[in-house]
Scaffold this motif. Structure first.
Motif, mmCIF file in Angstrom:
data_model
loop_
_atom_site.group_PDB
_atom_site.id
_atom_site.type_symbol
_atom_site.label_atom_id
_atom_site.label_comp_id
_atom_site.label_asym_id
_atom_site.label_seq_id
_atom_site.Cartn_x
_atom_site.Cartn_y
_atom_site.Cartn_z
ATOM 1 N N ASP A 44 0.869 -1.165 0.000
ATOM 2 C CA ASP A 44 0.000 0.000 0.000
ATOM 3 C C ASP A 44 0.922 1.235 0.000
ATOM 4 N N VAL A 93 3.050 -4.042 3.198
ATOM 5 C CA VAL A 93 2.583 -5.053 2.244
ATOM 6 C C VAL A 93 1.084 -5.253 2.472
ATOM 7 N N ASP A 94 0.311 -5.219 1.399
ATOM 8 C CA ASP A 94 -1.144 -5.426 1.507
ATOM 9 C C ASP A 94 -1.484 -6.756 0.850
ATOM 10 N N GLY A 95 -2.140 -7.630 1.589
ATOM 11 C CA GLY A 95 -2.564 -8.913 1.030
ATOM 12 C C GLY A 95 -1.936 -10.113 1.712
ATOM 13 N N SER A 96 -1.031 -9.878 2.692
ATOM 14 C CA SER A 96 -0.300 -11.001 3.316
ATOM 15 C C SER A 96 -1.244 -12.079 3.860
ATOM 16 N N ALA A 97 -2.307 -11.681 4.542
ATOM 17 C CA ALA A 97 -3.175 -12.679 5.186
ATOM 18 C C ALA A 97 -4.337 -13.095 4.275
ATOM 19 N N HIS A 133 -5.156 -2.379 12.808
ATOM 20 C CA HIS A 133 -6.007 -2.739 11.666
ATOM 21 C C HIS A 133 -6.236 -4.252 11.627
ATOM 22 N N THR A 155 -9.856 -6.416 11.910
ATOM 23 C CA THR A 155 -10.383 -7.106 10.711
ATOM 24 C C THR A 155 -10.199 -8.625 10.749
ATOM 25 N N ARG A 190 -9.276 -10.176 -0.666
ATOM 26 C CA ARG A 190 -9.046 -8.763 -1.015
ATOM 27 C C ARG A 190 -8.246 -8.636 -2.294
ATOM 28 N N PHE A 236 -10.130 -0.013 -2.277
ATOM 29 C CA PHE A 236 -10.364 -1.268 -1.563
ATOM 30 C C PHE A 236 -11.413 -2.064 -2.339
ATOM 31 N N GLN A 269 -16.306 -6.483 9.765
ATOM 32 C CA GLN A 269 -14.973 -5.869 9.766
ATOM 33 C C GLN A 269 -15.090 -4.348 9.730
HETATM 34 C C1 HEM Z 1 -7.010 2.584 3.843
HETATM 35 C C2 HEM Z 1 -7.552 1.399 3.682
HETATM 36 C C3 HEM Z 1 -6.835 0.120 3.991
HETATM 37 C C4 HEM Z 1 -5.492 -0.137 3.994
HETATM 38 C C5 HEM Z 1 -4.338 0.801 3.665
HETATM 39 C C6 HEM Z 1 -5.334 -1.520 4.381
HETATM 40 C C7 HEM Z 1 -4.113 -2.155 4.524
HETATM 41 C C8 HEM Z 1 -3.940 -3.408 5.090
HETATM 42 C C9 HEM Z 1 -2.676 -3.999 5.428
HETATM 43 C C10 HEM Z 1 -1.318 -3.324 5.219
HETATM 44 C C11 HEM Z 1 -2.909 -5.211 5.982
HETATM 45 C C12 HEM Z 1 -1.881 -6.207 6.541
HETATM 46 C C13 HEM Z 1 -1.374 -7.169 5.527
HETATM 47 C C14 HEM Z 1 -2.408 -8.105 4.987
HETATM 48 O O1 HEM Z 1 -2.743 -9.114 5.613
HETATM 49 O O2 HEM Z 1 -2.937 -7.809 3.926
HETATM 50 C C15 HEM Z 1 -4.346 -5.417 5.942
HETATM 51 C C16 HEM Z 1 -4.992 -6.545 6.401
HETATM 52 C C17 HEM Z 1 -6.353 -6.747 6.310
HETATM 53 N N1 HEM Z 1 -7.300 -5.836 5.925
HETATM 54 FE FE1 HEM Z 1 -6.940 -3.944 5.302
HETATM 55 N N2 HEM Z 1 -6.580 -2.066 4.594
HETATM 56 C C18 HEM Z 1 -7.518 -1.099 4.364
HETATM 57 C C19 HEM Z 1 -8.892 -1.244 4.471
HETATM 58 C C20 HEM Z 1 -9.546 -2.413 4.797
HETATM 59 C C21 HEM Z 1 -10.964 -2.590 4.846
HETATM 60 C C22 HEM Z 1 -11.997 -1.508 4.538
HETATM 61 C C23 HEM Z 1 -11.200 -3.893 5.210
HETATM 62 C C24 HEM Z 1 -12.507 -4.630 5.412
HETATM 63 C C25 HEM Z 1 -13.691 -4.241 5.002
HETATM 64 C C26 HEM Z 1 -9.917 -4.532 5.358
HETATM 65 C C27 HEM Z 1 -9.742 -5.863 5.668
HETATM 66 C C28 HEM Z 1 -8.523 -6.448 5.957
HETATM 67 C C29 HEM Z 1 -8.364 -7.836 6.349
HETATM 68 C C30 HEM Z 1 -9.457 -8.881 6.456
HETATM 69 C C31 HEM Z 1 -6.997 -8.021 6.622
HETATM 70 C C32 HEM Z 1 -6.317 -9.314 7.087
HETATM 71 C C33 HEM Z 1 -6.509 -9.477 8.585
HETATM 72 C C34 HEM Z 1 -5.893 -10.794 9.063
HETATM 73 O O3 HEM Z 1 -6.587 -11.807 9.010
HETATM 74 O O4 HEM Z 1 -4.708 -10.784 9.436
HETATM 75 N N3 HEM Z 1 -8.937 -3.606 5.118
HETATM 76 N N4 HEM Z 1 -4.937 -4.301 5.420
#
Ligand code: HEM
Length: 296
Positions: A134, A139-143, A212, A216, A229, A244, A257
């Motif tokens: 991001d 990193v976005d998407g790891s989990a 975060h 979530t 995602r 998103f 979430q």
């Molecule tokens: C500014 C908006 C957002 C940013 C920059 C962001 C970024 C990230 C990052 C960096 C991670 C950690 C790495 C990963 O596992 O992907 C993450 C995890 C996650 N995000 Fe986001 N995210 C955003 C919005 C959202 C929204 C709106 C949702 C849900 C509606 C969401 C759901 C999740 C979920 C489900 C995880 C994995 C949690 C886990 O099981 O470890 N994110 N996000």
């Protein structure tokens, strides 16, 4: 299981184009089916992938028998200090592929197909930033679920209305990068819940309840509320953020979430990431299976 739109699961594209349309009042099902067929024909002869999804009223109007009851318009969320606006629109087109020019060609063809029926309310290009980070640098998407677990997370199961289709949620987020970058890196890591260089999840006391990831990563009755995602960064030097984009077998997975992020679940916590980024759009959609689209 009916064949889903395969483009949902195609990974590795470096270029993305998102189009959201609001339909004209005069658009009827026949005109809309014609736009959809034109766009799908263009996609078939293209090098790149396209996913089509529909707002709740639009899909219910086109295929009432294949519309799950749970498909409803996104409603605004108002939490302590932060709000998520609802801008529910009617058609979502996601084009993605390896090259920007091929992606643009298909986006242009899809736009031509929908010009007679609606107006583009969002027209945004996204891209892979470095190693899938991001713009905050994490990193976005790891989990994200991998392999077949992606389908389990994203698709309405066999035997249910809309089987093989996916609930979709989109939000355009605008980052305040100057504010986020002013935060010391260990504090940024607590906001996200993972380390910055190598995306390792924080553990035990190191993981705040307001990170975060804490907001979530949800289990209900022992079932992890996994979603798939496919978000990507977008933007310019002066306005930038994340588009998103997530797919789920049921919208409740996404909604819980969001409710936890905005602090409306009654546990006194909210997601501190939203102190640095704000959502400016929000819509639920349905991405039907291939047969349902072809049947139009
Ligand atoms: C500014 C908006 C957002 C940013 C920059 C962001 C970024 C990230 C990052 C960096 C991670 C950690 C790495 C990963 O596992 O992907 C993450 C995890 C996650 N995000 Fe986001 N995210 C955003 C919005 C959202 C929204 C709106 C949702 C849900 C509606 C969401 C759901 C999740 C979920 C489900 C995880 C994995 C949690 C886990 O099981 O470890 N994110 N996000």
């Amino acid at each position: 299981m009916p064949e889903p739109q395969r483009a949902i699961f195609l990974e590795g594209s470096r270029h993305h184009h998102y189009l959201e349309y609001t339909l004209n009042d005069a658009t009827d099902n026949a005109a809309l089916a014609q736009s959809i067929t034109m766009a799908r024909t263009a996609a078939k002869s293209s090098q790149v992938a396209m996913v089509l999804a529909f707002g709740p009223n639009t899909w219910r109007g086109l295929a009432p028998d294949q519309t799950p009851d749970a498909l409803q318009d996104f409603q605004p969320i108002s939490g302590p200090g932060h709000a998520a606006p609802a801008t529910q629109r009617d058609i979502l087109i996601w084009v993605h592929g390896e090259h920007h020019d091929d992606v643009l060609d298909l986006a242009l063809a899809a736009d031509k197909a929908f010009q007679p029926t609606g107006a583009a309310a969002l027209d945004l290009t996204g891209f892979v930033y470095h190693d899938s980070r991001d713009l905050t640098g994490f990193v976005d998407g790891s989990a994200n679920p991998k392999e077949d677990a992606r389908m389990d997370a994203a698709l309405v199961p066999d035997g249910e209305t809309g089987a093989g289709g996916a609930f979709v949620f989109t939000q355009r987020w605008v980052h305040d990068l100057a504010a986020f970058n002013a935060v010391a890196i260990p504090d940024q890591e607590r906001i996200i819940g993972r380390t910055k260089p190598d995306s390792i999840e924080l553990e035990g006391d190191a993981m705040p309840p307001w990170s975060h990831v804490s907001r979530t990563d949800v289990k209900i009755d022992g079932v992890a509320q996994k979603i798939y995602r496919r978000s990507a960064p977008y933007g310019t030097a002066t306005e930038h953020g994340l588009y998103f984009l997530a797919f789920a077998c049921h919208p409740a997975r996404i909604q819980v979430q969001l409710d936890r992020m905005y602090g409306v679940t009654g546990d006194g916590e909210y997601d501190h990431l939203i102190d640095y980024s704000r959502a400016v759009t929000g819509s639920y959609w349905f991405a039907p299976c291939e047969d349902a689209l072809a049947g139009l």
